[in-house]
Structures are given as structure tokens and as C-alpha cells.
Design a protein around this motif. Structure first.
Motif, PDB file in Angstrom:
ATOM      1  N   THR A 393       0.835  -1.209   0.000  1.00  0.00           N
ATOM      2  CA  THR A 393       0.000   0.000   0.000  1.00  0.00           C
ATOM      3  C   THR A 393       0.868   1.257   0.000  1.00  0.00           C
ATOM      4  OG1 THR A 393      -1.785  -1.158   1.149  1.00  0.00           O
ATOM      5  CG2 THR A 393      -1.783   1.247   1.275  1.00  0.00           C
ATOM      6  N   GLY A 394       1.957   1.234   0.751  1.00  0.00           N
ATOM      7  CA  GLY A 394       2.833   2.397   0.789  1.00  0.00           C
ATOM      8  C   GLY A 394       3.396   2.743  -0.574  1.00  0.00           C
ATOM      9  N   ILE A 395       3.670   1.712  -1.391  1.00  0.00           N
ATOM     10  CA  ILE A 395       4.255   1.943  -2.716  1.00  0.00           C
ATOM     11  C   ILE A 395       3.180   2.222  -3.764  1.00  0.00           C
ATOM     12  CG2 ILE A 395       5.658   0.912  -4.556  1.00  0.00           C
ATOM     13  CD1 ILE A 395       7.053  -0.725  -2.348  1.00  0.00           C
ATOM     14  N   LEU A 396       2.069   1.467  -3.697  1.00  0.00           N
ATOM     15  CA  LEU A 396       1.044   1.549  -4.749  1.00  0.00           C
ATOM     16  C   LEU A 396      -0.085   2.511  -4.427  1.00  0.00           C
ATOM     17  CD1 LEU A 396       0.767  -2.270  -5.553  1.00  0.00           C
ATOM     18  CD2 LEU A 396       2.048  -0.533  -6.811  1.00  0.00           C
ATOM     19  N   GLY A 397      -0.230   2.861  -3.176  1.00  0.00           N
ATOM     20  CA  GLY A 397      -1.333   3.742  -2.796  1.00  0.00           C
ATOM     21  C   GLY A 397      -2.521   2.949  -2.282  1.00  0.00           C
ATOM     22  N   GLU A 398      -3.208   3.530  -1.302  1.00  0.00           N
ATOM     23  CA  GLU A 398      -4.308   2.828  -0.642  1.00  0.00           C
ATOM     24  C   GLU A 398      -5.468   2.567  -1.591  1.00  0.00           C
ATOM     25  OE1 GLU A 398      -6.580   3.061   3.668  1.00  0.00           O
ATOM     26  OE2 GLU A 398      -5.059   4.546   3.109  1.00  0.00           O
ATOM     27  N   ALA A 399      -5.732   3.509  -2.488  1.00  0.00           N
ATOM     28  CA  ALA A 399      -6.874   3.330  -3.398  1.00  0.00           C
ATOM     29  C   ALA A 399      -6.691   2.086  -4.259  1.00  0.00           C
ATOM     30  CB  ALA A 399      -7.029   4.572  -4.280  1.00  0.00           C
ATOM     31  N   ARG A 400      -5.467   1.869  -4.706  1.00  0.00           N
ATOM     32  CA  ARG A 400      -5.210   0.741  -5.607  1.00  0.00           C
ATOM     33  C   ARG A 400      -5.294  -0.602  -4.870  1.00  0.00           C
ATOM     34  NH1 ARG A 400      -0.105   0.688  -9.853  1.00  0.00           N
ATOM     35  NH2 ARG A 400      -0.771  -1.104 -11.098  1.00  0.00           N
ATOM     36  N   THR A 401      -4.699  -0.687  -3.675  1.00  0.00           N
ATOM     37  CA  THR A 401      -4.737  -1.957  -2.946  1.00  0.00           C
ATOM     38  C   THR A 401      -6.122  -2.229  -2.369  1.00  0.00           C
ATOM     39  OG1 THR A 401      -3.849  -0.840  -0.988  1.00  0.00           O
ATOM     40  CG2 THR A 401      -2.281  -1.989  -2.419  1.00  0.00           C
ATOM     41  N   ASP A 402      -6.838  -1.176  -1.945  1.00  0.00           N
ATOM     42  CA  ASP A 402      -8.206  -1.385  -1.452  1.00  0.00           C
ATOM     43  C   ASP A 402      -9.121  -1.889  -2.562  1.00  0.00           C
ATOM     44  OD1 ASP A 402      -7.544  -0.689   1.063  1.00  0.00           O
ATOM     45  OD2 ASP A 402      -8.501   1.285   1.044  1.00  0.00           O
ATOM     46  N   ALA A 403      -8.916  -1.380  -3.780  1.00  0.00           N
ATOM     47  CA  ALA A 403      -9.762  -1.793  -4.903  1.00  0.00           C
ATOM     48  C   ALA A 403      -9.566  -3.265  -5.247  1.00  0.00           C
ATOM     49  CB  ALA A 403      -9.463  -0.931  -6.130  1.00  0.00           C
ATOM     50  N   GLU A 404      -8.381  -3.805  -4.942  1.00  0.00           N
ATOM     51  CA  GLU A 404      -8.112  -5.218  -5.204  1.00  0.00           C
ATOM     52  C   GLU A 404      -7.553  -5.872  -3.931  1.00  0.00           C
ATOM     53  OE1 GLU A 404      -6.632  -6.531  -9.215  1.00  0.00           O
ATOM     54  OE2 GLU A 404      -5.881  -4.461  -9.218  1.00  0.00           O
ATOM     55  N   ALA A 405      -8.346  -5.821  -2.888  1.00  0.00           N
ATOM     56  CA  ALA A 405      -7.865  -6.308  -1.587  1.00  0.00           C
ATOM     57  C   ALA A 405      -7.492  -7.782  -1.637  1.00  0.00           C
ATOM     58  CB  ALA A 405      -8.934  -6.063  -0.520  1.00  0.00           C
TER      59      ALA A 405
END
Length: 927
Positions: A393-405
Motif C-alpha cells: 500500500t505504501g508503494i502503490l497507494g491505498e486506493a489501488r490496494t483497497d480496490a483489489e484487496a
């Protein structure tokens, strides 16, 4: 450890301060008791040690009585100042629980805690005097460090002169005073300090000053500019998005002088070391040095260190070590040595002055370094699931990892939660913002992850860091590593690795293999994949399987020597002896590996090893269950025997398959394979095998409630066993005959064959079948409503089952006891035994027994008036029956459910359960 409120102060006169004031300690003896207990706060001190420290080598006869009296007065004094319970009586001694200033000083080195001579106003002997000396040494060492960081302060010379006067032979203090005087321009005074030290050492000890202070003396004589060394600031930048490791960072709060950060390649050792070094850099005002020891020899590293400290190339001595230690003397410098391979590479770089900090990263634990110096080791493991997600998440951003949890969690799994792999995966996604995380997961699944986990333009890949660790291995360790890569289980025992060849300790030290528990080891998933690609395997799989065959054969000889179709040479390096419980404990630890190992043999088309392994493990599964795995084992074994054209082996493994199928409630399938096996046994003339199969077919008929056919099969088994001269086989058929009579509702006919079988098993000392027969006798007498002997037989069966460590029989005996106690109107005792039986069934993974026991437990709960507990057990029992179907047992569950609903006044639900029970009972009679 939980401390009571209050503080004990021993860094000066002994004093106890509680919430209600200062404790009144009368006389030196009471103060001494408090002091020595405070030195061991939180741990008991034996009475004999207290007598030794309070009275010395010649205590009076009344010493112990006097000690108890003094302790009682101290305890009252502590209570009066608000610290009741601080002084506790422990077995053989006393313990004080309180905060102690000496312990605080150990942690913080805060000199303000000192109020004078330690343990002043006490009278101690022996080890107590040694403790006083230890505290004094701690104080003077802390003072040396304190003034070593403040040599340019105005009062440094005055304070150091006072300390040197009190400790005239202490070289470090003298060296600090010489430096302070030199910095103040008082070169002659600095040289005079050295002269006085040399004279004092010669007069009192007959010794000369050491090399470090001698080198300092020479440097002052020459007015060497190196005495004003540089302040390096060489720490690399922090790793981006550093995540986790808070527990490991907390370990280092006390700043141990030498720290080794070890762990598997790619686990983030350098990132961790740099992060911590950056956090504590302000505590090292004289500078921070960073050296990469992968590219430097020890001599080159020393030269680099001196350059970092301001020594020009033309002033580099032939032997740089003394100058290195001299320049560090009295300083506060942090030295980070990255990627150290061997302990001997570090030894020349260990500072002589503990005010400096040596921080080392290495794939090796560098245990040899700990034989010479006090070393604090931090072993970095894999990131947790949460930490792995945080890094992504720190590298990719929370929006991106939350969208594909879900895909993010899968990516962490495929990267093995290894920081380097996670960073590379995140970097690949970061350069393509439109790419889905799930697409990368799919790529990792379909391709070689070691190829996928790389980024163009960066040669630091997962494969390259593993390869760099692999290159340092000895040939023997590299060979073992390759073979262990083929091990299919999650972990393996040390004896397996040792049997395959030398090198396990080397692999563990390099973190290519990790210890997962006492005597067990594992390879990280990505490392295992690398191991399989790291060279020629040769006969590695064959040797791996041969070790398992050796273990299985030796275990079978202890558990049940009747399984004698396979013979092997005796082995003298077994991990167990002749104790049945010890053998079962070893195989229990290996249980999850047994099926994967047989799959490996089958995949490699090693047919002989496949069926023999499955065969030799028969006695273990008889004792422990886990029948679902046993079904697949036997399937592989049957295929292997057929490939070899070995009909006897095929028959034996079909028989084993049939037993496993029946134990998993697949009785109709069991009947089919047992009849196939019977045909093969007759064709090969295997009388004993034929007799056993009649027994097993009888069991299958009994399971299908075809009791008449079961009785015929048992009679056939007795006839053939008798013809083969197998008395135990005949007795087993008799026992099964008695068991079937009980199931038929004819317990009066069961007693005669059961008692006859019991006599044979006792005469032949077959404890396992003795226990089985005792349980069937318990069932028979229970059905006859003769409950006292039923309890006795079940109790004897339970005792034997536990003696021979047969958990399946233990579960059956506990269940028998429970249902008999329920019939005796003792539901509390019944519930206790049935709960234990349920735990064993679940440990064994035996769904059939679990479901039956849940129903019996529900009956006990109903008898105790615990209706909701009964409902929970019945619901679980119905669910368990979906995995282990048995219409008759399922009908019994519905019948009990109907009783429960009726008691609750839910008549419609009760009627539904009755209808279900009737339908299932009718279906059983028809079949």
C-alpha cells in the motif's frame, strides 16, 4: 514482570520509598537483606545464598532463624510505607518485587541515579561484595563514556583529574584525560599523565601500559593532527516505505555495543540496519561510517575506516588496527558493516571502546563472533500479512490496494512475504499504473516466480540475491540444499537432513534453511524453488525416499511387526528407540509430510518406493487415523504395484485402501476394492492375506448392516487363518464376530467369542487387540444393562490405549465410558469423558467418530438440562455427517433432535426430525 508501587535505591545508601513514605529499616542487617534481594528483583534468592551473603563462611547456628526474623521485620517496614506484598516467600527462599535504581541504570546509564557508594551502610560477604564491585565497575564505565563524549567541555579536565586520582591504574580514564589536556593545548601535562600511569603500573602491577594508550602517547609526542579526526556521515538513505519491524527496533533501545542483523537473503537486513542507524545517529556525535564488506577484504575495510576518520593515504601505518582503536577511543561513532560473510572478517573492526557501536548485517548469524564479544543478534523473519499489505500500500497507494484487496493478499502470498520480492512486485506495478494487481498474481502463478520477480535495469532480483548466498556454500552444503529443495513438506526433521549429508548447520547459518521449531527446519517457498534450479539433483530424490523408507520400516517394527511384507537392513542412526509413544510422537510431527512424500515417489515413477512407503505406514494409521490421507496414499500404492506387476503388493494395498475407505464412511467403495484384493490374494496363494480380507469384507458388511453376510465372512476368516496357523488372525475374526453380534442386538451371543479372543490376545501379548476386545466386551455388557462390568472393561481398554499411545482406541474407550456413565445417571462424568473423546477425534481428523461423539455429548447435555449446548452439538453432528455419511447414525441424531425440540415445546420441529429419523431408519433396513 509486574512490579509493586515503590522504589528501592541501592546506588548509594540503601533506601526504600513507597507510596506512604520511606521505609524504616533498622540496622545494617535489614538494609543488607533489602539490598541483596533488590539485586535479584523479580527472582527468588535461596535461603542458603542469603545466609552466605549475610554471615559469610562461618554463620552461627541460629542464622536461618535470625534471617526469618529479620525478613519479617523488613516485610512489615515495607507494608508500613505502602508496599505490602513486595517481599514474597518463595519455595526455598525470598523474592522482592519492586523497581530498583540499579536496574534502571542498567537500561539507561543515567548517572544521576547515583548517590554515593553502592550498597553503602550494608554488611555483605562473598557474592555480595562481588556485586558491589560490579556496580562500581558499571559506574566508572558509564563515567568514561560520559566524559569521552564531552572532552571539549570546560569542566572535563577537572572531573577527569578527579576520576584518575580515584582510579590511578585505569588506562581508559588516563587516555581521556590525556586527550582533554591535548585538546586544551596542555601537551606536557598530557604526557605527564602517561608517565604517572606507567610508573604506577610498574610499581603496583609490574606491567606496562597497553598498546592503545601507548599509541596515543606517541601521537601526542608527535603532535599528530590525526588526534583531531574527521566526523564522517556516511549512512545511506533510508529505504522508501520502510514497514514493520517495530518489535525488533524496540529490542535495540538499550544500544548494545555490537549488533548483528541476520536473516534470509532479501528479508531487508540492510534496510532495517539503515533505518535503525538513522534513528539513533544523534547519539553518535563523532560520526557514522558505512562499509560494504561484500567488496572489501578485512585489511581494505580497516584502511577505509581510517580514511573515513581522516587519516591520509601517506600516513597509513603498516598495521592499521592499533591506530583504528586509538582513534575510536573515547569517541561515540556508529559503524555499519553491510553484507559480512564470516566472523573473522569483522574481528579486526571491533572497537576497543564500548562507547562506539558496531552494527553488522549478514546472512550468517556469525555465532563465532559471540565467542569473543558480547553480541546482540536480531534475526529478521518474513513480514506478517498486515505488514506485507502495508508495504504494498505504501508503494502503490491505498486506493489501488483497497480496490483489489483479495489480489493484494494473494500477491503477498506469492511473494512469500519476503520484503525484496514485495518491493520488486510493487515496482513492476508502479511503472504501469493501469495494470491490475490480479494480472501480476496470475503471471506469478503461471510462470517461474524467480523470473517474474525482476525489474528491467535493476540487477538486484530475488534470484540474484539467493544466488549470492548460494555461492558461499561449501560443496557438501550445496548438495544438501539441492536435495532438500525436493522435500515436498512444509518442514522436515534434522535427522532427515543429517542422513542426506553434512551441511545443515551451514545452511541454517546462511539462512537458506530456517529452524521452525525444536529439531525441525524449512525452506522459504521461493528459496525451495531456487534450490530446485540450483544444480544437478543426481540420486537426491531416491536418497530422500530411502530415508523415509528406513524410518517407516523401523517405526512399523515397533508399532506392529505383523506388517512384515517388506524387509530392510537395520539402521543405527534412528531418531527414536523401541518406545511406542516415542515412535508415534516422531511420526505425528511428520504426519503432514507422509502423503506429499508418497506423491513425490509416485510423480518420479519410483513404484517400489511408492507402495512400500504406503505399506510400511499401515501401523501408524491404525494407531492415529487420518484416513482421508490414507485413502490417497493407498491409491498411489495400488497404481505403483500394478505398474510393477506385483500382485501380492497390489492385493495388500487394495486391502489398505478398503480399510481407509470404510473408515471414511465410503463402505460401498470399500467392499469393491476388498473383493478385488481377495481375488488377487487367492490367485497368488496368499492364505494370510486372504484371511485378512475376509475379515475386512466382514467389517464392510457390518458397516452396511448386512449382518448375515458379515457373520459368513468372519467364519471364512477363521477357517483360512486356522489353515494358515495364524492364532492371532483367528482371534481377530472372533473379536469381529462378537462385535457384529453386539451391533445386531444379540449381545448375549457376543460374550463367548469375545472372551476366547481376549485370552488369545493376552497370551500373545497383543495389547492393541486386547484393548479392542475389551471395548467390545464393554459394549456387550452395556447392551445387557450390566453396567458395572461395562465400566470396568471400558476403563481397562482406556488404560491400555493410553499405554500404547493408540489415540483412535482412546477415543472409543472414552466414548464407551461416557455413554455407560450416562446410563448410570451420571451425566456430569459422562460429559467430561465425551468431551475428551471429541477432542481426540478432532485431533485425528476422524469425521465419523466426531459426529457420533457429538450426538452422545448432546445426550449428556440434555440430561444436565443444557439444551442450547445440546442443540449446538446436534447441529455440528449433522454437519459432520455431510462429510462422513452414515444413514443409521444420522437417524439417531434426528431422533435426539426431536427429543430436544419436544422438551422445548416446538412440536412442529420435533415432528420434522422424527420424520427424518423414520425415513433414514427405513432406508437402512431396505439396504
Amino acid at each position: 514482570m509486574r512490579r509493586t508501587d515503590g522504589e528501592v535505591r541501592i546506588l548509594g545508601p540503601v533506601e526504600v520509598r513507597g507510596p506512604q513514605g520511606t521505609a524504616v529499616l533498622t540496622g545494617a542487617r535489614q538494609r543488607s537483606i533489602v539490598a541483596v534481594l533488590a539485586l535479584n528483583a523479580g527472582s527468588p534468592v535461596a535461603i542458603n545464598r542469603l545466609v552466605d551473603v549475610l554471615w559469610g563462611d562461618d554463620p552461627p547456628r541460629t542464622a536461618v532463624r535470625s534471617l526469618h526474623s529479620h525478613v519479617a521485620r523488613v516485610r512489615q517496614a515495607l507494608a508500613d510505607c505502602g508496599m505490602p506484598g513486595a517481599l514474597m516467600t518463595k519455595p526455598g527462599g525470598y523474592q522482592l518485587d519492586a523497581d530498583v535504581d540499579a536496574a534502571a541504570f542498567d537500561r539507561t546509564r543515567d548517572l544521576s541515579l547515583w548517590r554515593g557508594e553502592p550498597l553503602a551502610d550494608t554488611e555483605l560477604f562473598g557474592w555480595g561484595r562481588a556485586e558491589i564491585d560490579r556496580l562500581r565497575e558499571q559506574r566508572i564505565t558509564a563515567l568514561e563514556t560520559f566524559w569521552g563524549e564531552r572532552l571539549e567541555q570546560r569542566d572535563a579536565i577537572e572531573e577527569l583529574e578527579r576520576l584518575v586520582a580515584g582510579h590511578p591504574t585505569r588506562e581508559r580514564l588516563a587516555g581521556l584525560l590525556m586527550r582533554a589536556l591535548h585538546h586544551d593545548g596542555r601537551h606536557a601535562d598530557a604526557l605527564e599523565v602517561f608517565r604517572r600511569l606507567r610508573q604506577r603500573l610498574a610499581d603496583e602491577l609490574g606491567a606496562d601500559p597497553g598498546p592503545e594508550i601507548s599509541a596515543l602517547h606517541t601521537a601526542i609526542l608527535r603532535r599528530d593532527p590525526l588526534l583531531h579526526s574527521a566526523k564522517p556521515a556516511q549512512l545511506p538513505a533510508r529505504a522508501g516505505h520502510f514497514t514493520g519491524r517495530e518489535a525488533e527496533l524496540k529490542e535495540l533501545e538499550s544500544l548494545p555495543p555490537i549488533v548483528v542483523v541476520s536473516g534470509v537473503a532479501g528479508v531487508g537486513k540492510t534496510a532495517f540496519a539503515v533505518e535503525w542507524a538513522r534513528r539513533v545517529a544523534d547519539r553518535f556525535p563523532d560520526g557514522q561510517v558505512f562499509l560494504d564488506l561484500q567488496r572489501l577484504t578485512p585489511a581494505q575495510a580497516l584502511t577505509e575506516m581510517l580514511h573515513s576518520l581522516g587519516v591520509p593515504a601517506d600516513r597509513m601505518p603498516a598495521d592499521p588496527a592499533p591506530l583504528y582503536r586509538t582513534l575510536l577511543h573515547g569517541k561515540r561513532i556508529l559503524i555499519l558493516l553491510d553484507d559480512v560473510r564470516r566472523a573473522r572478517d569483522v574481528l579486526p573492526l571491533v572497537p576497543g571502546d564500548q562507547g562506539n557501536l558496531l552494527l553488522i548485517t549478514s546472512r550468517d548469524a556469525l555465532s563465532a563472533l559471540g565467542t569473543r564479544h558480547a553480541v546482540h543478534t536480531v534475526s529478521l523473519g518474513l513480514l506478517s500479512r498486515e505488514e506485507s499489505r502495508d508495504l504494498l500500500t505504501g508503494i502503490l497507494g491505498e486506493a489501488r490496494t483497497d480496490a483489489e484487496a483479495a489480489a493484494t493478499a494473494d500477491l503477498a502470498v506469492h511473494c512469500g512475504r519476503l520484503p525484496l520480492a514485495l518491493r520488486i512486485a510493487a515496482a513492476r506495478l508502479a511503472i504501469r499504473p493501469g495494470r491490475r494487481i490480479a494480472d501480476l498474481v496470475r503471471e506469478l502463478t503461471r510462470n517461474d516466480p524467480l523470473d517474474v520477480l525482476s525489474v528491467d535495469g535493476d540487477d538486484r532480483t530475488v534470484r540474484t540475491v539467493f544466488a549470492s548466498a548460494h555461492r558461499t556454500l561449501s560443496p557438501q552444503a550445496a548438495t544438501l540444499f539441492r536435495v532438500l529443495g525436493e522435500h515436498p513438506g512444509a518442514s522436515f526433521p534434522a535427522d532427515l537432513a543429517d542422513a542426506l549429508g553434512p551441511g545443515l548447520d551451514e545452511l541454517v547459518a546462511s539462512h537458506l534453511v530456517s529452524e521452525t521449531g525444536t529439531g525441525r527446519y524449512a525452506l522459504h517457498d521461493l528459496i525451495r524453488l531456487f534450490a530446485r534450479q540450483s544444480g544437478d539433483l543426481g540420486d537426491g530424490v531416491a536418497r530422500l525416499l530411502d530415508r523415509y523408507l528406513t524410518i517407516a520400516h523401523a517405526a512399523g517394527q515397533v508399532l506392529n511387526p505383523r506388517h512384515d511384507l517388506v524387509s530392510r537392513r537395520p539402521c543405527d542412526d534412528l531418531p527414536f528407540g523401541d518406545d511406542r509413544a516415542e515412535v508415534l510422537a516422531y511420526l505425528d510431527a511428520e504426519r503432514d509430510n507422509l502423503l506429499p512424500v508418497i506423491r513425490l515417489a509416485a510423480r518420479e515413477n519410483l513404484h517400489r518406493e511408492t507402495w512400500q512407503l504406503a505399506y510400511l505406514l499401515t501401523s501408524y494409521f491404525e494407531a492415529r487415523g487420518n484416513w482421508a490421507a490414507r485413502v490417497e496414499q493407498c491409491e498411489h500404492a495400488v497404481d505403483a504395484a500394478r505398474a510393477l506387476g506385483d500382485q501380492r503388493a497390489e492385493a495388500e494395498m487394495l486391502r489398505g485402501q478398503g480399510i481407509a475407505l470404510q473408515m471414511t464412511s465410503r463402505t460401498a467403495e470399500a467392499m469393491i476394492v476388498q473383493r478385488q484384493a481377495l481375488r488377487l490374494a487367492r490367485e497368488t496363494g496368499d492364505l494370510r492375506g486372504e484371511a485378512r480380507l475376509h475379515n475386512n469384507i466382514g467389517n464392510a458388511h457390518s458397516g452396511l448392516r448386512a449382518f448375515g453376510e458379515a457373520l459368513k465372512s468372519y467364519q471364512a476368516a477363521m477357517d483360512v487363518h486356522g489353515a494358515a496357523g495364524d492364532e492371532v488372525g483367528v482371534a481377530l475374526a472372533r473379536r469381529n464376530l462378537g462385535y457384529t453380534y453386539v451391533r445386531m442386538g444379540r449381545p448375549d451371543q457376543a460374550a463367548a467369542p469375545l472372551f476366547k479372543a481376549l485370552d488369545t490376545f493376552r497370551a500373545k501379548e497383543n495389547r492393541r487387540l486386547e484393548a479392542a476386545t475389551l471395548m467390545t466386551l464393554g459394549d456387550a455388557f452395556h447392551r445387557l444393562a450390566d453396567l458395572a462390568p461395562a465400566l470396568l472393561y471400558f476403563g481397562d481398554a482406556l488404560k491400555i490405549s493410553r499405554e500404547i499411545a493408540d489415540r483412535r482406541f482412546e477415543a472409543d474407550a472414552l466414548t464407551g465410558l461416557g455413554v455407560t456413565q450416562l446410563a448410570l445417571k451420571d451425566p456430569g462424568a459422562a460429559r467430561e469423558n465425551l468431551t475428551r473423546a471429541l477432542e481426540v477425534c478432532r485431533d485425528l481428523g476422524d469425521g465419523h467418530r466426531e459426529a457420533s461423539t457429538l450426538r452422545d455429548l448432546a445426550e449428556a447435555e440434555l440430561a444436565l438440562g443444557r439444551r442450547e449446548a445440546a442443540r449446538e452439538h446436534l447441529t455440528e453432528a449433522l454437519h459432520a455427517r455431510t462429510q462422513a455419511p452414515d444413514e443409521f447414525e444420522q437417524a439417531l441424531v434426528h431422533r435426539t433432535f426431536a427429543d430436544l425440540e419436544g422438551r422445548n415445546g416446538r412440536w412442529t420441529r420435533a415432528a420434522e426430525h422424527w420424520a427424518q429419523a423414520v425415513r433414514l431408519f427405513t432406508s437402512c433396513r431396505r439396504s
